[in-house]
Design a protein around this motif. Structure first.
Motif, PDB file in Angstrom:
ATOM      1  N   HIS A 677       0.849  -1.189   0.000  1.00  0.00           N
ATOM      2  CA  HIS A 677       0.000   0.000   0.000  1.00  0.00           C
ATOM      3  C   HIS A 677       0.889   1.245   0.000  1.00  0.00           C
ATOM      4  CE1 HIS A 677      -3.774  -2.142   1.122  1.00  0.00           C
ATOM      5  NE2 HIS A 677      -2.934  -2.964   1.735  1.00  0.00           N
ATOM      6  N   VAL A 678       0.642   2.156  -0.925  1.00  0.00           N
ATOM      7  CA  VAL A 678       1.367   3.420  -0.972  1.00  0.00           C
ATOM      8  C   VAL A 678       0.339   4.547  -1.007  1.00  0.00           C
ATOM      9  CG1 VAL A 678       3.052   4.831  -2.189  1.00  0.00           C
ATOM     10  CG2 VAL A 678       3.251   2.336  -2.238  1.00  0.00           C
ATOM     11  N   ALA A 679       0.459   5.493  -0.077  1.00  0.00           N
ATOM     12  CA  ALA A 679      -0.468   6.617  -0.009  1.00  0.00           C
ATOM     13  C   ALA A 679       0.310   7.920   0.100  1.00  0.00           C
ATOM     14  CB  ALA A 679      -1.421   6.459   1.175  1.00  0.00           C
ATOM     15  N   ASP A 680      -0.397   9.026  -0.164  1.00  0.00           N
ATOM     16  CA  ASP A 680       0.189  10.363  -0.058  1.00  0.00           C
ATOM     17  C   ASP A 680       1.505  10.451  -0.844  1.00  0.00           C
ATOM     18  OD1 ASP A 680      -1.931  11.074   1.499  1.00  0.00           O
ATOM     19  OD2 ASP A 680      -0.822  11.007   3.394  1.00  0.00           O
ATOM     20  N   ARG A 681       1.468   9.928  -2.080  1.00  0.00           N
ATOM     21  CA  ARG A 681       2.610   9.996  -2.998  1.00  0.00           C
ATOM     22  C   ARG A 681       3.873   9.335  -2.426  1.00  0.00           C
ATOM     23  NH1 ARG A 681       2.435  16.002  -5.838  1.00  0.00           N
ATOM     24  NH2 ARG A 681       0.171  16.113  -6.101  1.00  0.00           N
ATOM     25  N   GLY A 682       3.687   8.399  -1.532  1.00  0.00           N
ATOM     26  CA  GLY A 682       4.820   7.664  -0.992  1.00  0.00           C
ATOM     27  C   GLY A 682       5.176   8.035   0.430  1.00  0.00           C
ATOM     28  N   ALA A 683       4.491   8.990   1.025  1.00  0.00           N
ATOM     29  CA  ALA A 683       4.772   9.353   2.409  1.00  0.00           C
ATOM     30  C   ALA A 683       4.245   8.311   3.384  1.00  0.00           C
ATOM     31  CB  ALA A 683       4.168  10.710   2.741  1.00  0.00           C
ATOM     32  N   ASP A 684       3.331   7.468   2.924  1.00  0.00           N
ATOM     33  CA  ASP A 684       2.705   6.457   3.775  1.00  0.00           C
ATOM     34  C   ASP A 684       2.815   5.112   3.070  1.00  0.00           C
ATOM     35  OD1 ASP A 684       0.498   4.783   4.960  1.00  0.00           O
ATOM     36  OD2 ASP A 684       0.232   6.588   6.159  1.00  0.00           O
ATOM     37  N   MET A 685       3.315   4.081   3.785  1.00  0.00           N
ATOM     38  CA  MET A 685       3.467   2.755   3.198  1.00  0.00           C
ATOM     39  C   MET A 685       3.020   1.674   4.168  1.00  0.00           C
ATOM     40  SD  MET A 685       7.181   2.774   1.292  1.00  0.00           S
ATOM     41  CE  MET A 685       6.846   1.203   0.466  1.00  0.00           C
ATOM     42  N   ALA A 686       2.523   0.572   3.613  1.00  0.00           N
ATOM     43  CA  ALA A 686       2.185  -0.594   4.424  1.00  0.00           C
ATOM     44  C   ALA A 686       2.383  -1.842   3.569  1.00  0.00           C
ATOM     45  CB  ALA A 686       0.749  -0.522   4.933  1.00  0.00           C
ATOM     46  N   LEU A 687       2.693  -2.951   4.231  1.00  0.00           N
ATOM     47  CA  LEU A 687       2.905  -4.227   3.545  1.00  0.00           C
ATOM     48  C   LEU A 687       2.057  -5.295   4.199  1.00  0.00           C
ATOM     49  CD1 LEU A 687       4.483  -6.038   1.511  1.00  0.00           C
ATOM     50  CD2 LEU A 687       6.190  -6.367   3.311  1.00  0.00           C
ATOM     51  N   GLU A 688       1.319  -6.042   3.361  1.00  0.00           N
ATOM     52  CA  GLU A 688       0.559  -7.198   3.819  1.00  0.00           C
ATOM     53  C   GLU A 688       1.115  -8.447   3.157  1.00  0.00           C
ATOM     54  OE1 GLU A 688      -3.552  -6.731   2.901  1.00  0.00           O
ATOM     55  OE2 GLU A 688      -3.757  -4.839   3.992  1.00  0.00           O
ATOM     56  N   ILE A 689       1.156  -9.535   3.895  1.00  0.00           N
ATOM     57  CA  ILE A 689       1.515 -10.839   3.358  1.00  0.00           C
ATOM     58  C   ILE A 689       0.361 -11.791   3.663  1.00  0.00           C
ATOM     59  CG2 ILE A 689       3.112 -12.787   3.448  1.00  0.00           C
ATOM     60  CD1 ILE A 689       4.383 -10.323   2.250  1.00  0.00           C
ATOM     61  N   ASP A 690      -0.199 -12.398   2.621  1.00  0.00           N
ATOM     62  CA  ASP A 690      -1.355 -13.299   2.773  1.00  0.00           C
ATOM     63  C   ASP A 690      -2.477 -12.610   3.549  1.00  0.00           C
ATOM     64  OD1 ASP A 690       0.027 -15.315   1.423  1.00  0.00           O
ATOM     65  OD2 ASP A 690       0.943 -16.031   3.286  1.00  0.00           O
ATOM     66  N   ASP A 691      -2.767 -11.361   3.160  1.00  0.00           N
ATOM     67  CA  ASP A 691      -3.835 -10.544   3.756  1.00  0.00           C
ATOM     68  C   ASP A 691      -3.599 -10.230   5.226  1.00  0.00           C
ATOM     69  OD1 ASP A 691      -5.331 -10.476   1.353  1.00  0.00           O
ATOM     70  OD2 ASP A 691      -6.141 -12.470   1.779  1.00  0.00           O
ATOM     71  N   ARG A 692      -2.380 -10.419   5.699  1.00  0.00           N
ATOM     72  CA  ARG A 692      -2.063 -10.126   7.101  1.00  0.00           C
ATOM     73  C   ARG A 692      -1.116  -8.938   7.159  1.00  0.00           C
ATOM     74  NH1 ARG A 692       2.036 -12.143  10.532  1.00  0.00           N
ATOM     75  NH2 ARG A 692       2.731 -13.524   8.845  1.00  0.00           N
ATOM     76  N   PRO A 693      -1.464  -7.876   7.919  1.00  0.00           N
ATOM     77  CA  PRO A 693      -0.557  -6.727   8.034  1.00  0.00           C
ATOM     78  C   PRO A 693       0.785  -7.157   8.635  1.00  0.00           C
ATOM     79  CG  PRO A 693      -2.744  -6.201   8.882  1.00  0.00           C
ATOM     80  CD  PRO A 693      -2.720  -7.686   8.666  1.00  0.00           C
ATOM     81  N   ILE A 694       1.874  -6.736   7.998  1.00  0.00           N
ATOM     82  CA  ILE A 694       3.214  -7.103   8.433  1.00  0.00           C
ATOM     83  C   ILE A 694       3.952  -5.902   9.001  1.00  0.00           C
ATOM     84  CG2 ILE A 694       5.478  -7.976   7.710  1.00  0.00           C
ATOM     85  CD1 ILE A 694       3.357 -10.108   7.862  1.00  0.00           C
ATOM     86  N   VAL A 695       3.979  -4.818   8.252  1.00  0.00           N
ATOM     87  CA  VAL A 695       4.744  -3.655   8.682  1.00  0.00           C
ATOM     88  C   VAL A 695       4.176  -2.426   7.980  1.00  0.00           C
ATOM     89  CG1 VAL A 695       6.495  -3.898   6.875  1.00  0.00           C
ATOM     90  CG2 VAL A 695       7.090  -2.755   8.996  1.00  0.00           C
ATOM     91  N   ALA A 696       4.233  -1.282   8.663  1.00  0.00           N
ATOM     92  CA  ALA A 696       3.706  -0.041   8.094  1.00  0.00           C
ATOM     93  C   ALA A 696       4.468   1.131   8.676  1.00  0.00           C
ATOM     94  CB  ALA A 696       2.208   0.096   8.368  1.00  0.00           C
ATOM     95  N   GLY A 697       4.417   2.254   7.982  1.00  0.00           N
ATOM     96  CA  GLY A 697       5.078   3.453   8.488  1.00  0.00           C
ATOM     97  C   GLY A 697       4.653   4.678   7.723  1.00  0.00           C
TER      98      GLY A 697
END
Length: 800
Positions: A677-697
């Protein structure tokens, strides 16, 4: 039109908040990386003089690497390799030369050196060779320094007469005046001749002879320090480092136990120092061993900070770290304590100290610090080995300050576990490492503001901002100012890596680049020097108000590319924008062949990337770049060694968020169904693996890009005001409150001087080249308390 209003900022201190800070704060760290030792700091010109190179160093190397065999027509000779009755069992290979005929002329060997050799006008070179006759009564040998055209610029003769191994020595003098017959060329102030020359050793009669340990070194030294290249030592000396860390880095614990750096194998006669492969992919002769390291420290006035393995090898292999066997630990601990004795004990009563005296240094080296471990995986095995070493050293030598380790990053599991051990054992100092982008440093200037003043003190042993441009130097100046302000808890700091030989980059950036002729200081070097030549013992936290924040305009471009050192298949790749636009991309069979650019070109503020990642092999993972992948500001998601989200800002990447994943938990064939997931032109990111949230910032929008630091050298009676302006406009800095609060006399304000490092382009500076500008000193009258800081500048104002 309204009048132009310049940017302004005000600095203030509380005089009662003074902190006594470490006077050992600024140091250096030397590791044999990027060919920094052999062919670099070591003044030895001959490469592979011991005939010990092998495929372990490089797949294409052999015992005769860097040697040319010279056999004229009508002459006959063979060149073999033997190990029977060598000069030194530690380095058993030697060359056997069988000469049946010299009818066409002498036969011989020619050494190409390290990227060639450079001979200096007026220099005297010391040549030596170990040799023994196998047949014949005597063998005349001619030694020559040869220029690019194959013409000798200096010759010497010697005769091998013994049937036992004997060291033969001679000197070769290069003329000091221009002489066209000898190919001399007038250079700069050093008058360099015979660029890319070679060393030629000719055997002039028939016979059989063994040779080994061929050496040629210039006799010129810097402050009498032998075996080290003078201009590189001078570059270090002019940094005025308070300490020097050595030997690493990853070299410390090595790739496996056989490659672990054992200090006792690097002292004594060089012939008996066993060669080994270097973890950075080449050969190491240990010509610069622990003894030379201590002598180097002594020469440049730096306290030694040797680092020894914590009883485990480097974790950066697919098999992970390997510990020293339990039954071998007592002997290893004795070796650790032996290093302290080698440095500090009395040679009349201690065997290790007697070895030091035998090498020419009966006086102690005065060791105060000892590092144990480097970037280790902090697991129960490491903890067991570390605790045993730590307890033994503390019991035997309570006067030694031990420096522990807390992993490779300023966060994560190793960091947390390392700090837990530090608290439990009350380790005096711990070694943190942090390689980050300028943007990350500006965002984290407060990293040490809230450090525990009652716990272990901190050594930032390896840090840098990932490039050699001016903006990188300014970011480092800003964080160094805050480290100085926290110098009561940040005890030591050293930029890394220190050296890189051009064309042999194992890691970029580096503080000092060089080739065979010149030294290229970077902007990072000048910043380090500006701090280290203005050391202080007291600092004050500074409050700065005004126009200090920078907000980055991120692009809307959406592209996708793949890089990394691992192998993986990326399939079912779908990019979906916030507006519902959906693009399917071809599958990518990635085999470390990056960058692979997909050609995707969309416009969006937010989007998702879905894909299936099938991992095959490779410890460093696969990186999926998204956003404006051809520009300086984009985003990265990494799969493999860890799941990690990175921000690339101004061309430099830093971790936004991540998880530690041990390589022994990632098997070939592992499949991840990923959504980025990338939002706000890259200022916000998140990663899911198998529909499970893994890491975000999420990135903080504003960066403090203008800073002021204040420190004082009490003994010298000098106050230092350090101003960073990492923005495109000059700024008027009001320092009057600081000067008043610290009772700086009017006479001193009138006679202040400013040393300013600046350039018009914040992105000036290129790897491998000298920084295009240098610091300039000029008068700086502060009667009004105002200072005009140029755009893109770092200033140190000295007020006596």
């Amino acid at each position: 039109m309204p009048d132009f209003q310049p940017d302004t900022m005000n600095a203030a201190v509380d005089a009662s908040a003074a902190r006594r800070i470490s006077t050992d704060l600024w140091g250096i760290f030397f590791e044999d990386i990027s060919s920094s030792a052999d062919g670099g700091l070591a003044s030895e010109l001959v490469q592979n003089g011991a005939f010990e190179y092998s495929r372990a160093d490089h797949p294409d190397w052999s015992n005769y690497t860097a040697w040319r065999k010279l056999v004229p027509s009508d002459s006959f000779a063979t060149f073999g390799i033997r190990t029977v009755e060598p000069v030194a069992e530690e380095n058993p290979h030697y060359a056997r030369i069988e000469i049946r005929s010299v009818a066409g002329g002498p036969v011989g060997l020619e050494n190409t050196g390290f990227d060639g050799m450079v001979f200096h006008a007026g220099e005297i070179y010391r040549f030596s060779i170990w040799a023994r006759l196998v047949s014949g009564e005597a063998m005349p040998v001619r030694v020559s320094l040869v220029d690019d055209d194959g013409e000798p610029v200096s010759d010497a003769e010697l005769s091998v007469t013994s049937r036992s191994w004997t060291k033969y020595e001679t000197t070769l003098s290069v003329p000091s005046s221009t002489d066209t017959d000898n190919g001399l060329q007038e250079g700069d102030n050093r008058r360099i001749i015979a660029r890319q020359g070679t060393l030629r050793v000719l055997f002039q009669d028939a016979g059989v002879m063994d040779v080994d340990f061929i050496s040629c070194e210039p006799t010129t030294t810097y402050k009498g320090l032998e075996h080290c290249r003078p201009d590189l030592v001078q570059a270090l000396d002019e940094l005025h480092p308070r300490f020097m860390r050595f030997p690493g880095g990853c070299i410390t614990h090595g790739l496996g136990l056989d490659n672990m750096y054992r200090w006792e194998r690097t002292i004594g006669p060089v012939e008996h120092r066993p060669h080994n492969f270097n973890v950075w992919g080449y050969h190491q002769s240990f010509r610069i061993g622990f003894y030379e390291y201590f002598r180097l420290c002594e020469t440049i006035g730096a306290k030694p900070l040797p680092v020894l393995p914590a009883g485990v090898s480097c974790q950066n292999t697919s098999q992970g770290p390997v510990p020293i066997a339990d039954e071998d630990m007592p002997g290893y601990i004795d070796s650790v304590i032996g290093l302290i004795d080698f440095c500090n004990a009395d040679p009349e009563t201690n065997a290790w100290a007697a070895k030091r005296a035998a090498m020419g240094h009966p006086e102690p080296f005065g060791l105060e610090y000892l590092g144990i471990g480097n970037e280790d995986r902090i697991d129960p095995v490491f903890e067991d080995r570390f605790r045993r070493i730590y307890d033994a050293v503390r019991a035997a030598h309570p006067e030694i300050t031990i420096v522990g380790t807390v992993g490779p990053d300023p966060s994560g599991r190793d960091y947390d576990e390392g700090w837990r051990i530090a608290r439990e054992l009350r380790i005096p100092i711990v070694d943190e490492h942090s390689y980050r982008s300028p943007s990350w440093w500006f965002h984290h200037l407060d990293h040490y503001d809230h450090a525990d003043r009652n716990g272990s003190r901190i050594y930032l042993g390896e840090y840098g901002s990932r490039d050699t441009r001016l903006i990188n130097g300014l970011a480092e100046a800003a964080v160094m100012g805050r480290m100085e302000a926290n110098g009561d808890v940040v005890a030591m700091a050293s930029y890394a890596p220190l050296f890189c030989k051009n064309g042999h980059n194992s890691w970029d950036p580096d503080l000092i680049y060089f080739d065979n002729e010149r030294v290229f200081p970077t902007y990072n070097y000048w910043v380090q020097r500006m701090f280290a030549t203005t050391t202080a013992d007291t600092a004050w936290p500074v409050v700065v108000e005004g126009d200090v924040l920078f907000r980055r305009e991120l692009p809307r471009t959406v592209g996708l590319s793949v890089t990394g050192g691992a192998s993986a298949d990326l399939t079912d790749i779908v990019v979906t924008t916030e507006s519902g636009e959906r693009v399917e991309l071809p599958d990518i069979a990635y085999r470390g062949n990056g960058p692979v650019v997909t050609g995707l070109a969309l416009e969006a503020d937010s989007y998702t990337v879905d894909m299936t990642v099938t991992y095959h092999e490779g410890m460093w993972g696969v990186q999926v770049h998204t956003g404006d992948v051809n520009g300086p500001d984009h985003n990265v998601a990494s799969f493999g060694r860890s799941f990690e989200l990175q921000l690339v800002r101004e061309g430099c990447g830093s971790t936004l968020a991540g998880t530690e994943v041990s390589m022994d938990m990632v098997r070939p064939g592992t499949v991840w169904h990923a959504r980025i997931h990338v939002a706000d032109r890259g200022a916000d990111m998140a990663l899911e693996i198998d529909d499970r949230p893994i890491v975000a910032g999420r990135e903080v929008a504003d960066e403090p890009r203008r800073t002021v630091a204040v420190a004082r050298d009490s003994a010298g009676g000098v106050t230092y005001l350090r101003v960073v302006n990492a923005m495109a406009d000059p700024v008027s800095v009001d320092l009057s409150q600081v000067l008043d609060a610290l009772d700086v006399p009017v006479s001193s304000r009138a006679a202040a001087t400013a040393t300013v490092l600046t350039a018009d382009d914040p992105y000036a500076g290129v790897h491998g080249e000298e920084a295009p500008t240098r610091p300039v000193e000029r008068p700086c009258e502060l009667m009004s308390g105002m200072y005009e800081a140029p755009a893109w500048s770092f200033t140190v104002i000295a007020v006596g």
